[in-house]
Write a protein that holds these residues in place. Sequence first.
Motif, PDB file in Angstrom:
ATOM      1  N   GLU A   1      -7.839  19.093 -66.429  1.00  0.00           N
ATOM      2  CA  GLU A   1      -6.684  18.581 -66.818  1.00  0.00           C
ATOM      3  C   GLU A   1      -5.567  19.442 -67.703  1.00  0.00           C
ATOM      4  O   GLU A   1      -4.314  19.458 -67.487  1.00  0.00           O
ATOM      5  CB  GLU A   1      -7.038  17.343 -67.696  1.00  0.00           C
TER       6      GLU A   1
ATOM      7  N   GLU B   1      -3.938  22.287 -65.352  1.00  0.00           N
ATOM      8  CA  GLU B   1      -3.152  21.484 -64.628  1.00  0.00           C
ATOM      9  C   GLU B   1      -1.627  21.531 -65.450  1.00  0.00           C
ATOM     10  O   GLU B   1      -0.688  21.925 -64.749  1.00  0.00           O
ATOM     11  CB  GLU B   1      -3.373  20.274 -63.904  1.00  0.00           C
ATOM     12  N   ALA B   2      -1.807  20.967 -66.506  1.00  0.00           N
ATOM     13  CA  ALA B   2      -0.571  20.917 -67.295  1.00  0.00           C
ATOM     14  C   ALA B   2       0.063  22.176 -67.901  1.00  0.00           C
ATOM     15  O   ALA B   2       0.965  22.287 -67.677  1.00  0.00           O
ATOM     16  CB  ALA B   2      -1.112  20.088 -68.712  1.00  0.00           C
TER      17      ALA B   2
ATOM     18  N   LYS C   1      -0.153  25.094 -65.844  1.00  0.00           N
ATOM     19  CA  LYS C   1       0.396  25.545 -64.669  1.00  0.00           C
ATOM     20  C   LYS C   1       1.652  24.875 -64.465  1.00  0.00           C
ATOM     21  O   LYS C   1       2.665  25.715 -63.895  1.00  0.00           O
ATOM     22  CB  LYS C   1      -0.410  25.210 -63.498  1.00  0.00           C
ATOM     23  N   LYS C   2       2.114  23.621 -65.273  1.00  0.00           N
ATOM     24  CA  LYS C   2       3.350  23.308 -64.951  1.00  0.00           C
ATOM     25  C   LYS C   2       4.488  23.972 -65.865  1.00  0.00           C
ATOM     26  O   LYS C   2       5.694  23.665 -65.984  1.00  0.00           O
ATOM     27  CB  LYS C   2       3.414  21.578 -64.931  1.00  0.00           C
ATOM     28  N   GLN C   3       3.994  24.662 -66.949  1.00  0.00           N
ATOM     29  CA  GLN C   3       4.733  25.430 -68.134  1.00  0.00           C
ATOM     30  C   GLN C   3       5.593  26.410 -67.519  1.00  0.00           C
ATOM     31  O   GLN C   3       5.079  27.321 -66.743  1.00  0.00           O
ATOM     32  CB  GLN C   3       3.874  25.667 -69.332  1.00  0.00           C
ATOM     33  N   GLU C   4       6.632  26.473 -67.874  1.00  0.00           N
ATOM     34  CA  GLU C   4       7.533  27.856 -67.525  1.00  0.00           C
ATOM     35  C   GLU C   4       7.099  29.117 -68.155  1.00  0.00           C
ATOM     36  O   GLU C   4       6.727  28.993 -69.345  1.00  0.00           O
ATOM     37  CB  GLU C   4       8.939  27.606 -67.682  1.00  0.00           C
TER      38      GLU C   4
ATOM     39  N   LYS D   1       2.556  31.770 -65.108  1.00  0.00           N
ATOM     40  CA  LYS D   1       1.662  32.982 -64.325  1.00  0.00           C
ATOM     41  C   LYS D   1       2.271  34.088 -64.697  1.00  0.00           C
ATOM     42  O   LYS D   1       1.326  34.861 -64.697  1.00  0.00           O
ATOM     43  CB  LYS D   1       2.729  32.609 -62.935  1.00  0.00           C
TER      44      LYS D   1
ATOM     45  N   GLU E   1      -6.438  32.276 -63.182  1.00  0.00           N
ATOM     46  CA  GLU E   1      -6.781  31.002 -63.805  1.00  0.00           C
ATOM     47  C   GLU E   1      -7.837  30.635 -63.792  1.00  0.00           C
ATOM     48  O   GLU E   1      -8.233  29.639 -64.476  1.00  0.00           O
ATOM     49  CB  GLU E   1      -5.998  29.935 -62.348  1.00  0.00           C
TER      50      GLU E   1
END
Length: 365
Positions: free
Chosen positions: A118, A121-122, A124-127, A130, A140
Amino acid sequence: MLQNNKTRSKKWLMLALSAVLALSVLAGCGKSSGAEAGTGAAKKDDSKVVATYEGGEVTQKEFDIELGNMLLMYPEYAQLINMDQFREYFLKQQVAYEYLQGKASDKSKTEGEKKAKEQLEAMKKQEGFKEALTEKKLTEDDVLKYMTRILTVVVDYNDKVTEDQIKAQFEKDKEEMTVASVRHVLIGFKDKDGKERKKEDALKQAKDISARLKKGEDFAKLAKEYSDDAGSVPDGGLYKDTPVSKWVPQFKEAALTLPINQISDPVETDYGYHVMRVESRTVKTYDKLTEDEKTALRTRAASEIMNSFMEKELDKLITKIDLPKVEEAKPEDKKEEKKEDANKETPKDNGATDNKKEDKTEGTK
């Protein structure tokens, strides 16, 4: 302005551990057993073993991944990364989490992995996530293993905390859980425009404000006119229903001890002098705790138990630490340094001689 920004009371060596248990975000990188998740066959790790402990070992590669994950979560620790003492402590922390993950219950392992997924996944949404992985040379999967290991241990330790231990932690922390409404006027060591104000001038003005308030002048009006605390001025100097733990120590102490609705004499903090009035104060009782508050107490109790393990038990489990020192330069680097030193010798001597000549000349003028 009155936010308590003091450093943690524990030694800096405990920074990473405290952050992990307090926030439940950091995580450790577990060893691979077989194929890497989603990457096919596992790559052989033939790097040097830097730690050996009861039931396992840590390689240089695994330690580098651990450091990369730590810096991903807490970039501010970059200033510590080249300190040998910190690196050795961090390696021992890695050993602790690897060891404790192996001892955790199946339930804790399942829950830890779930929470880690969880979190990932949170993230990975942050700018920029990567790009940060690339910069730290992480995948990852590295991050997932790192978080799974730590969160497994966090869950396991939290599950082991008893009701009596939660109550004991509450007794330690209940003062910090007090909520107060405090109105104040701050006469700062800097005025509203950022101009320095002499300490004696600030105290004189604060005493004048205190005297006027004790005579019955309107507190909110004086706060809006004179207070240098921009955060409370719009509300007439009021901080309403605020946990006292958020305030700097001297202000917090006054908020805990002043009689209700009594105007204080000036209270000194790093910001200046405060004239205060505590309008309400609610002391928590155990039976009135919310579930979130009990969870926070459980986590703090688990953190203290974990810290005790780190301080008293961990070294007994470690059989060998063989971590290269940061200051140990590579052989080729040392050769280059010698060349540079040799080249500098003549100019350095000439410079010293020239300086002496200049000094002699100046002395005869």
